[in-house]
Structures are given as structure tokens and as C-alpha cells.
Scaffold this motif. Structure first.
Motif, short mmCIF file in Angstrom:
data_model
loop_
_atom_site.label_atom_id
_atom_site.label_comp_id
_atom_site.label_asym_id
_atom_site.label_seq_id
_atom_site.Cartn_x
_atom_site.Cartn_y
_atom_site.Cartn_z
N ILE A 49 0.85 -1.20 0.00
CA ILE A 49 0.00 0.00 0.00
C ILE A 49 0.88 1.24 0.00
O ILE A 49 1.81 1.34 0.80
N TRP A 50 0.60 2.17 -0.90
CA TRP A 50 1.26 3.47 -0.90
C TRP A 50 0.26 4.52 -0.43
O TRP A 50 -0.89 4.55 -0.89
N ILE A 51 0.71 5.40 0.45
CA ILE A 51 -0.09 6.54 0.91
C ILE A 51 0.52 7.80 0.30
O ILE A 51 1.70 8.10 0.52
N THR A 52 -0.27 8.53 -0.49
CA THR A 52 0.22 9.75 -1.13
C THR A 52 -0.73 10.91 -0.83
O THR A 52 -1.85 10.71 -0.37
N VAL A 53 -0.26 12.12 -1.13
CA VAL A 53 -1.07 13.32 -0.96
C VAL A 53 -1.01 14.15 -2.24
O VAL A 53 -0.07 14.02 -3.04
N THR A 54 -2.01 15.01 -2.45
CA THR A 54 -2.01 15.88 -3.63
C THR A 54 -1.16 17.12 -3.43
O THR A 54 -0.84 17.81 -4.39
N HIS A 55 -0.82 17.43 -2.20
CA HIS A 55 0.04 18.57 -1.84
C HIS A 55 -0.66 19.91 -1.98
O HIS A 55 -0.01 20.95 -2.16
N THR A 56 -2.01 19.92 -1.89
CA THR A 56 -2.69 21.21 -1.81
C THR A 56 -2.26 21.91 -0.53
O THR A 56 -2.14 21.29 0.53
N PHE A 57 -2.04 23.21 -0.61
CA PHE A 57 -1.61 23.99 0.54
C PHE A 57 -2.79 24.56 1.33
O PHE A 57 -2.59 25.24 2.33
N ALA A 58 -4.00 24.27 0.87
CA ALA A 58 -5.19 24.82 1.52
C ALA A 58 -5.98 23.71 2.20
O ALA A 58 -7.18 23.56 2.01
N ALA A 59 -5.28 22.92 3.00
CA ALA A 59 -5.91 21.83 3.74
C ALA A 59 -5.32 21.79 5.14
O ALA A 59 -4.14 22.09 5.33
N PRO A 60 -6.12 21.42 6.14
CA PRO A 60 -5.60 21.39 7.52
C PRO A 60 -4.62 20.25 7.73
O PRO A 60 -4.85 19.12 7.30
N HIS A 61 -3.50 20.55 8.36
CA HIS A 61 -2.53 19.53 8.72
C HIS A 61 -3.02 18.75 9.95
O HIS A 61 -3.63 19.32 10.85
N LEU A 62 -2.74 17.46 9.95
CA LEU A 62 -2.84 16.71 11.20
C LEU A 62 -1.72 17.18 12.12
O LEU A 62 -0.56 17.24 11.70
N PRO A 63 -2.02 17.56 13.36
CA PRO A 63 -0.93 17.94 14.27
C PRO A 63 0.11 16.82 14.36
O PRO A 63 -0.23 15.67 14.62
N SER A 64 1.37 17.15 14.09
CA SER A 64 2.41 16.12 14.02
C SER A 64 2.69 15.49 15.38
O SER A 64 2.92 14.29 15.49
N ASN A 65 2.69 16.31 16.41
CA ASN A 65 3.04 15.82 17.74
C ASN A 65 2.18 16.54 18.78
O ASN A 65 2.66 17.41 19.51
N PRO A 66 0.88 16.18 18.82
CA PRO A 66 -0.02 16.91 19.74
C PRO A 66 0.40 16.76 21.19
O PRO A 66 0.67 15.65 21.65
N GLN A 67 0.48 17.88 21.89
CA GLN A 67 0.93 17.90 23.28
C GLN A 67 -0.20 18.23 24.25
O GLN A 67 -0.25 17.70 25.36
N THR A 68 -1.11 19.08 23.82
CA THR A 68 -2.18 19.53 24.71
C THR A 68 -3.46 18.75 24.45
O THR A 68 -3.59 18.07 23.41
#
Length: 412
Positions: free
Chosen positions: A79-98
Motif C-alpha cells: 500500500i502506498w499513501i500519497t497526498v495531492t500537496h494542496t496547501f489549503a488543507a488542515p494539517h494533522l498535528p504532528s506531535n499533539p501535546q495539549t
């Protein structure tokens, strides 16, 4: 011999009006989607595409693979996971702390997972034998973005800089004549990057690529975009916050129209169709040196000086490949320069039909070449990959190409 079947599926990432604000976004201009290509046969394979900017968190990549694997009974390694690389989409927080960060992480992840399951189910229902065709056409939407300024190299439009304008299309023709697509082009969909509307609100959008894909996706056809070697590329026209938002929206839509017309032109030029009879997967690991990344993306400014201090550590990445009949698609985690994509094809020993995709199975920032370090470009500053990484990627491409040759020879 077991028949090879292919199915494509698409589903909306269902952000509702009552869900906003979502991180920095206050509303939605157009929908984001997940898209799936499923190949069922002796060597099953799944390609996942999400309308997101990037997915640098490897834990999330594995979560997506596990969900797809459970839904479609395909091993995560296939399985390959890819993205379209649109800059107008919310990021998943990489390392949520709160607690708040964990809450938004769980919210976005749940939306993505639900969409993934639906697109997987649609692809499974679409499974059937297909005929495969391909085309390469020129598309004038990308331009080199490295510009020399008195303060140092920075971002702009450099018409003298290199841009590969070739748009590559693989078409999968079903019995009813419908044609699903893979589309590969050296472009970042960033017309709406960090733009706000006239009420100073940011909007979610799939940007020009999504606009063009959706124009094609009639009668249940699905088109998946794979960002090419676009690390030093940008759209010809981008929006600006000192102009009415209607201007940026128009620029996005008009360039999306050109993208759609280029796709249509490519599909219409295909005259040779062959039954998909061969699927071959290959991977080549590589270990790249890293450097100190002193500033974050938004702290960067043009400069003439940077010592690019090595960390002494390395990072393990890979070049992966999928070969359908005689057509080859390779994928890397780092973002490559447009000219470097051609160097990869040369190292592989292949021609211009080969698709070079980036941001595959994770994100690793930019892969600078020696010139980027010498000129202190944005790509060289905004990455943790160090000098010499480019040559090691080319070496990995050469080794991957040799693996394919050996495997082909073994079948004879």
C-alpha cells in the motif's frame, strides 16, 4: 493465471459547516477527497491519494495502511499513501501535546479514516479487467521558483530556470469505455497558499489540481494526481492577500481549466491500449545524511550565508516502484527538483513515460542538489537532508532499475 482487475474509488472528506473552525481554516471553498486505485490479482496493490499538504508523521502513515489493509485484505507493504500537496488543507498535528491538540488530531483523523473506508469500498465495487494506455503532453502551468535577489536566492518566478512541462497520464479503460487516470506533473497546487478571503478567513480547497480533476471526474471516472518533482516549482499565477479574493479564486479556476484541458488532451491522444497483465513491485532502501535545520519554514528569509552544519546522523528513506506492464512509477518521500526528476529517470534507465512521484509514504522535506547548497536556496534551508543526499538518491534509483532488469530477465 489469475486475472488482474483494477478498481478506482473516491469519497469526500466530510467537513461540515458546523465543524469549523478547523485549525486555521474558517470555511470550505470546495471539497477535499480521498481517492483509491486498487489492483487485485497475484500481486495486489493499493495507491491511496488524500487531498492534504503532507503526511510527515510515519505513525499516521501506518494507521492509514492498517485501515486500508483491513478494508481491502491487502498487505500493508503493498500500500502506498500519497497526498495531492494542496496547501489549503488542515494539517494533522504532528506531535499533539495539549488536550486541545489531541482533540483536533482525533477529529481530523476520524474524518480521513471515514473517507478512506468509503473510497476503498467504491474501488472494490469497481474492480474489473482494464486496458492500459499512456500519454505525455506539455502543460504550461509550472514555473521555476528560485529567483536571485540582492539579499540572496528566494521565491518568485524564474522563467530562465528549469521546469519540466511534461504532464504524464496513465489511463485505465473499463469495458464501458470509462477511463480512470493517474496524472503526474511537476507542480505544487499552491494558488491559494495562506490566502484569506475578503473577511480575512482562510478556506479549505483542493486548489487548481483538485478543480481540474473534478472537471474530469464525470460518470464515475476517478483521476488521481501524483505530485512530481516539484520542489523548485510553483504555479504560473498565485493569489495575493493584497488583492480581492475573487482574483485568487479566478486564477485557481482558470489554471484548473488548463490542467483539465491538458489531461483531456493526453487521454485523447492515446491510440494504443494493452490488457493489464503484469504488476511488479520493487523497493530500494537508502540512508541519507542530515544537517541542522536552524529555522522553521516561516522564519526563513533570503541570505547569502549558511554553513549547513552536518548533524553526523542519518535518516533511512527509500525509493519504491510499481511497474504496470512496461510502465514504471517510482515514489520518494523527499520533494525533488524538476531537473532532478529527469536525472532519476536516467539513473533508472527509463524514458519520459516514467512517473516520478514525491511525498510517497511520508514526507521528508526537500532534497537539495549541490547547486541549492551553493546558492543557499529555499530548498537547501528548509530541509534536514544534507549535502550528498542527491547522489545517494540517484544511486538508489540505479539500484532499483537494476533490480527490475534482473527480475525481468528471471521471468524469461
Amino acid at each position: 493465471m489469475k486475472t488482474i482487475q483494477v478498481g478506482f474509488g473516491k469519497a469526500v472528506i466530510d467537513f461540515k459547516p458546523t465543524d469549523f473552525p478547523i485549525r486555521e481554516f474558517a470555511k470550505q471553498l470546495d471539497t477535499l477527497n480521498s481517492r483509491i486505485m486498487l489492483i487485485a490479482g497475484p500481486q495486489p496493490f493499493v495507491l491511496v491519494s488524500l487531498d492534504l499538504t503532507s503526511l510527515p508523521n510515519h505513525r499516521v502513515i501506518e494507521l492509514f495502511k492498517d485501515k486500508v489493509a483491513a478494508t481491502l485484505s491487502v498487505a500493508p507493504a503493498n500500500i502506498w499513501i500519497t497526498v495531492t500537496h494542496t496547501f489549503a488543507a488542515p494539517h494533522l498535528p504532528s506531535n499533539p501535546q495539549t488536550a486541545a491538540a489531541h482533540q483536533i488530531y482525533d477529529f481530523i483523523l476520524a474524518k480521513l479514516m471515514a473517507s478512506l473506508v468509503m473510497s476503498c469500498q467504491a474501488a472494490q465495487q469497481d474492480l474489473q479487467p482494464v486496458k492500459l494506455g499512456h500519454a505525455v503532453v506539455d502543460c504550461p502551468l509550472n514555473v521555476n521558483r528560485n529567483v536571485a535577489t540582492p539579499a540572496g536566492w528566494w521565491l518568485g518566478r524564474n522563467f530562465a530556470g528549469y521546469s519540466n512541462h511534461q504532464l504524464r497520464v496513465w489511463a485505465f479503460q473499463k469495458a464501458d469505455g470509462q477511463r480512470h487516470l493517474l496524472v503526474n506533473y511537476d507542480l505544487q497546487p499552491s494558488v491559494l497558499d495562506h490566502l484569506t478571503d475578503d473577511a480575512d478567513q482562510r478556506m479549505i480547497s483542493s486548489d487548481l489540481v483538485g478543480f481540474g480533476l473534478k472537471k474530469y471526474e464525470t460518470d464515475q471516472q476517478v483521476a488521481i494526481f501524483l505530485p512530481g518533482a516539484a520542489g523548485d516549482q510553483r504555479p504560473l499565477f498565485v493569489g495575493h492577500n493584497d488583492e480581492p479574493f475573487a482574483v485568487a479564486k479566478s486564477l485557481m479556476q482558470r489554471q484548473g481549466d488548463v490542467f483539465y484541458e491538458s489531461i483531456q488532451q493526453a487521454v485523447q491522444t492515446i491510440t494504443t491500449w494493452t490488457t493489464l497483465s503484469q504488476v511488479q513491485q520493487v523497493a530500494q532502501p537508502m540512508t541519507l545524511p542530515t544537517k541542522v535545520q536552524k529555522l522553521t519554514t516561516f522564519e526563513l528569509t533570503p541570505t547569502h550565508q549558511d554553513d549547513f552544519e552536518p548533524t553526523g546522523a542519518t535518516v533511512d528513506l527509500s525509493v519504491v516502484g510499481i511497474k504496470l506492464n512496461q510502465l514504471l512509477l517510482i515514489g520518494t518521500q523527499p520533494e525533488l527538483n524538476s531537473q532532478f526528476g529527469n536525472k532519476c529517470r536516467h539513473a533508472l534507465g527509463t524514458d519520459q513515460t516514467t512517473m516520478v512521484a514525491t511525498l510517497v509514504n511520508g514526507a521528508a522535506k526537500y532534497l537539495p542538489e549541490a547547486r541549492d547548497f551553493d546558492q543557499v536556496t529555499y530548498q537547501a534551508m528548509n530541509t534536514h537532508l544534507g549535502r550528498g543526499s542527491d547522489q545517494l538518491v540517484l544511486k538508489a534509483c540505479t539500484q532499483l532499475g537494476q533490480k527490475l532488469i534482473k527480475e525481468d530477465a528471471a521471468k524469461c
